[in-house]
Design a protein around this motif. Structure first.
Motif, short mmCIF file in Angstrom:
data_model
loop_
_atom_site.label_atom_id
_atom_site.label_comp_id
_atom_site.label_asym_id
_atom_site.label_seq_id
_atom_site.Cartn_x
_atom_site.Cartn_y
_atom_site.Cartn_z
N ALA A 146 -6.10 5.87 12.83
CA ALA A 146 -6.63 5.72 11.83
C ALA A 146 -5.48 5.49 10.90
O ALA A 146 -6.19 4.14 9.80
N ILE A 147 -5.27 6.34 10.16
CA ILE A 147 -4.52 6.74 8.74
C ILE A 147 -3.33 6.02 8.64
O ILE A 147 -3.06 4.75 7.78
N LYS A 148 -2.82 5.89 9.79
CA LYS A 148 -1.85 4.83 9.70
C LYS A 148 -1.47 3.74 9.50
O LYS A 148 -1.32 2.11 9.02
N TYR A 149 -2.54 2.65 10.20
CA TYR A 149 -3.46 1.38 10.30
C TYR A 149 -3.88 1.56 9.15
O TYR A 149 -3.75 -0.06 8.77
N PHE A 150 -4.81 2.17 8.53
CA PHE A 150 -5.16 1.51 6.90
C PHE A 150 -4.79 1.68 6.09
O PHE A 150 -4.72 0.32 5.45
N LEU A 151 -3.40 2.88 5.32
CA LEU A 151 -2.41 2.63 5.16
C LEU A 151 -1.25 1.21 4.68
O LEU A 151 -1.33 0.71 4.00
N MET A 152 -0.99 1.38 5.45
CA MET A 152 0.05 -0.39 6.21
C MET A 152 -0.21 -1.54 6.14
O MET A 152 -0.10 -2.28 5.46
N GLY A 153 -2.34 -1.16 6.44
CA GLY A 153 -2.85 -2.96 6.79
C GLY A 153 -3.44 -3.11 5.13
O GLY A 153 -2.80 -4.09 4.86
N SER A 154 -3.37 -2.15 4.26
CA SER A 154 -4.17 -2.00 3.24
C SER A 154 -2.49 -2.32 2.23
O SER A 154 -2.59 -3.51 1.40
N PHE A 155 -1.26 -1.61 2.02
CA PHE A 155 -0.16 -3.03 1.57
C PHE A 155 0.22 -4.17 1.79
O PHE A 155 0.18 -5.22 1.35
N ALA A 156 -0.26 -4.32 3.79
CA ALA A 156 0.27 -5.90 4.14
C ALA A 156 -0.89 -7.27 3.22
O ALA A 156 -0.40 -7.59 2.94
N THR A 157 -1.96 -6.33 3.51
CA THR A 157 -3.31 -7.37 2.75
C THR A 157 -2.59 -7.50 1.63
O THR A 157 -2.53 -8.52 0.67
N GLY A 158 -2.45 -6.72 0.47
CA GLY A 158 -2.05 -6.16 -0.83
C GLY A 158 -0.55 -7.69 -0.88
O GLY A 158 -0.71 -8.63 -2.06
N ILE A 159 0.32 -7.68 -0.19
CA ILE A 159 2.04 -8.41 -0.40
C ILE A 159 0.80 -9.96 -0.02
O ILE A 159 1.65 -10.90 -0.36
N LEU A 160 0.08 -10.19 1.40
CA LEU A 160 -0.40 -11.13 1.44
C LEU A 160 -1.77 -12.60 -0.49
O LEU A 160 -1.14 -13.24 -0.46
N LEU A 161 -2.02 -10.93 -0.47
CA LEU A 161 -2.80 -11.18 -1.58
C LEU A 161 -1.80 -12.11 -2.54
O LEU A 161 -2.43 -12.96 -3.54
N PHE A 162 -1.04 -12.03 -2.70
CA PHE A 162 0.45 -11.75 -3.87
C PHE A 162 0.89 -12.78 -3.63
O PHE A 162 1.68 -13.21 -4.56
N GLY A 163 1.03 -13.10 -2.64
CA GLY A 163 1.47 -13.97 -2.21
C GLY A 163 0.85 -15.23 -2.14
O GLY A 163 0.97 -16.45 -2.58
N MET A 164 -0.69 -15.84 -1.94
CA MET A 164 -1.46 -16.26 -2.55
C MET A 164 -1.41 -16.22 -3.57
O MET A 164 -1.82 -17.43 -3.98
N THR A 165 -1.51 -15.12 -4.73
CA THR A 165 -1.75 -15.71 -5.88
C THR A 165 -0.63 -16.53 -6.57
O THR A 165 -1.00 -17.52 -7.40
N LEU A 166 0.36 -16.38 -5.94
CA LEU A 166 1.49 -17.44 -6.36
C LEU A 166 1.99 -18.66 -6.03
O LEU A 166 1.77 -19.78 -6.57
N VAL A 167 0.69 -18.85 -4.94
CA VAL A 167 1.33 -20.06 -4.27
C VAL A 167 -0.30 -21.27 -5.40
O VAL A 167 -0.22 -22.36 -5.26
N TYR A 168 -1.46 -20.34 -5.42
CA TYR A 168 -2.25 -20.72 -6.52
C TYR A 168 -1.57 -21.43 -7.70
O TYR A 168 -1.97 -22.06 -8.14
#
Length: 465
Positions: A146-168
């Motif tokens: 759960a800890i691994k999934y949460f930490l790595m999932g949080s990083f991936a979500t941050g990358i996705l959001l940064f990409g959405m920001t640039l697209v916007y």
């Protein structure tokens, strides 16, 4: 949208029903809720609707993906056995409620028409899975997963959001239809360079969710550490939703930027195929083998996303359904055998623990064999046609090296899948008759039958897609 509202209300209802009803009743009611959700979803067939400020779109493609997701959730609940009789450490009403909420997130991911809706659906799905992965609080491996999934999932979500920001920033819109129009009407030389960076960052964020290499490192540990019933949910519902979202974004919205993301995607798909299949060969644990198998299947599905043919939508849908049925069956049999072997052997999840299964449990052995044959892509199973359609799409794009590698990796896959079949039928073991509930038997029979029917009559289903 109606199914999302209904399942959300059903999930809340489950939390209250848990105070009054037995475990078995909660399981049956949850299955009823999912069956109602499927029925509500089907009522929108051949109708296209825009909901919630045009941020959510319902059409036949989203309906097909939604049905596969809800069908997978239905069978996962059927295989849950009401979470046993451990009243102190298991809380079925809460687990079923979280699974319903997670299913809602998955449906949003296949029906979004606005990037923020994609993010909302992804987070509803992901947060629910973080909780379910660590639900076995007495198991250190579950806590670690759960800890691994949460930490790595949080990083991936941050990358996705940064990409959405640039697209916007480049397009001034989050709406899918507006994004498509802006990209189609703007000359490539006039597009801001950070738009391309945003597209690639979004690709990275989404590839994490489907376990594509080199963003796959969380998968074996999380699949292995999570309770098997939630691993089953993760490997079917989450993966189907993830690929539906990837295909919708890149083969649809960003089709005008095809040259930007196609080569990275082909490279990632080939890397995923090699890492998933080759690493699976060395696994002694069936659960970890199925985890690496899940990685390899992500590589096959990425091929048809990159091919972007007219038939790619139906190919992904068919592959998702075929993979879902086979994976549900494999994990269901694994769950029964590993629970039976717990306490009898130090490593109940290993191939050796399945030796001699066919002698006293021919039904389980048959179902397990059909599922592995389908995952390997052997003819007369759904998995064969799933790979055939994917390979056809890639071949029609005149891409040579990825298709050759995919065929070679399919041969490698046959080797490690057949290790399970050999253990079941050709090795001596002392497994006695395993007791199976009627509901479990029926669900297992239906998923196995579905795999065979799709293998014998693939066009019956593919024509619907």
């Amino acid at each position: 949208m109606t199914a999302i509202i209904a399942l959300s209300l059903f999930g809340i209802s489950n939390l209250f029903l848990g105070f009054w009803l037995s475990r078995k009743m909660i399981q049956q009611i949850t299955m009823l809720f999912l069956a109602i959700g499927i029925g509500i979803t089907l009522t929108d067939w051949n109708h296209e609707f825009l909901w919630f400020g045009n941020m959510f779109r319902t059409n036949n493609t989203s309906i097909n993906f939604s049905i596969i997701i809800q069908l997978a959730a239905f069978f996962v609940v059927a295989f849950s056995n009401a979470f046993g009789q451990d009243d102190e450490h298991t809380h079925p009403a809460e687990y079923y409620a979280i699974m319903l909420f997670s299913t809602v997130g998955a449906i949003i991911m296949v029906s979004f028409d606005h990037l923020m809706m994609l993010f909302v659906g992804l987070e509803i799905l992901s947060v629910a899975m973080y909780v379910l992965t660590g639900s076995d609080k007495r198991n250190l491996r579950s806590n670690e997963a759960a800890i691994k999934y949460f930490l790595m999932g949080s990083f991936a979500t941050g990358i996705l959001l940064f990409g959405m920001t640039l697209v916007y920033g480049a397009t001034r819109t989050f709406y899918i239809s507006n994004l498509t129009n802006v990209i189609a009407s703007t000359a490539p030389e006039s597009m801001p360079s950070f738009l391309y960076a945003g597209v690639l960052l979004m690709l990275v964020g989404m590839l994490f969710k489907v376990s594509a290499a080199p963003f796959h490192f969380w998968t074996p540990d999380v699949y292995d550490g999570a309770p098997t019933i939630f691993t089953m949910f993760m490997s079917t519902v989450v993966k189907t939703a993830g690929f539906a979202a990837i295909y919708h974004i890149f083969a649809g919205v960003f089709s005008g930027l095809y040259s930007t993301w196609v080569m990275p995607l082909y490279f990632i798909s080939m890397l995923t195929l090699v890492i998933g299949n080759v690493t699976a060969v060395y696994q002694q644990s069936i659960k970890r083998m199925l985890a690496y198998s899940s990685i390899s299947h992500a590589g096959y599905m990425l091929l048809t996303v990159a091919a972007r043919q007219a038939s790619s939508t139906s190919s992904i849908l068919f592959y998702s359904l075929a993979y879902t049925l086979a994976t549900l069956t494999a994990f269901a049999v694994f769950k029964l055998v590993s629970e039976y072997q717990t306490g009898r052997t130090e490593k109940p999840a290993n191939f050796q623990s399945f030796e001699g299964l066919a002698k006293q449990n021919p039904f389980l052995a048959f179902c397990f064999t059909v599922s592995l044959l389908s995952l390997a892509g052997i003819p007369l199973t759904a998995g064969f046609w799933g790979k055939f359609f994917v390979f056809t799409d890639t071949f029609n794009r005149n891409i040579v090296y990825p298709i050759i590698l995919a065929i070679l990796m399919s041969a490698v896959g046959i080797y490690y899948y057949f290790k399970g079949i050999i253990a079941v039928y050709f090795k001596q073991g002392d497994i006695q008759k395993i007791e199976i509930s009627t509901l479990y038997q029926v669900a297992l029979g239906l998923t196995t039958l579905g795999t065979l029917v799709l293998g014998l009559f693939p066009n019956l289903v593919k024509s619907l897609f």
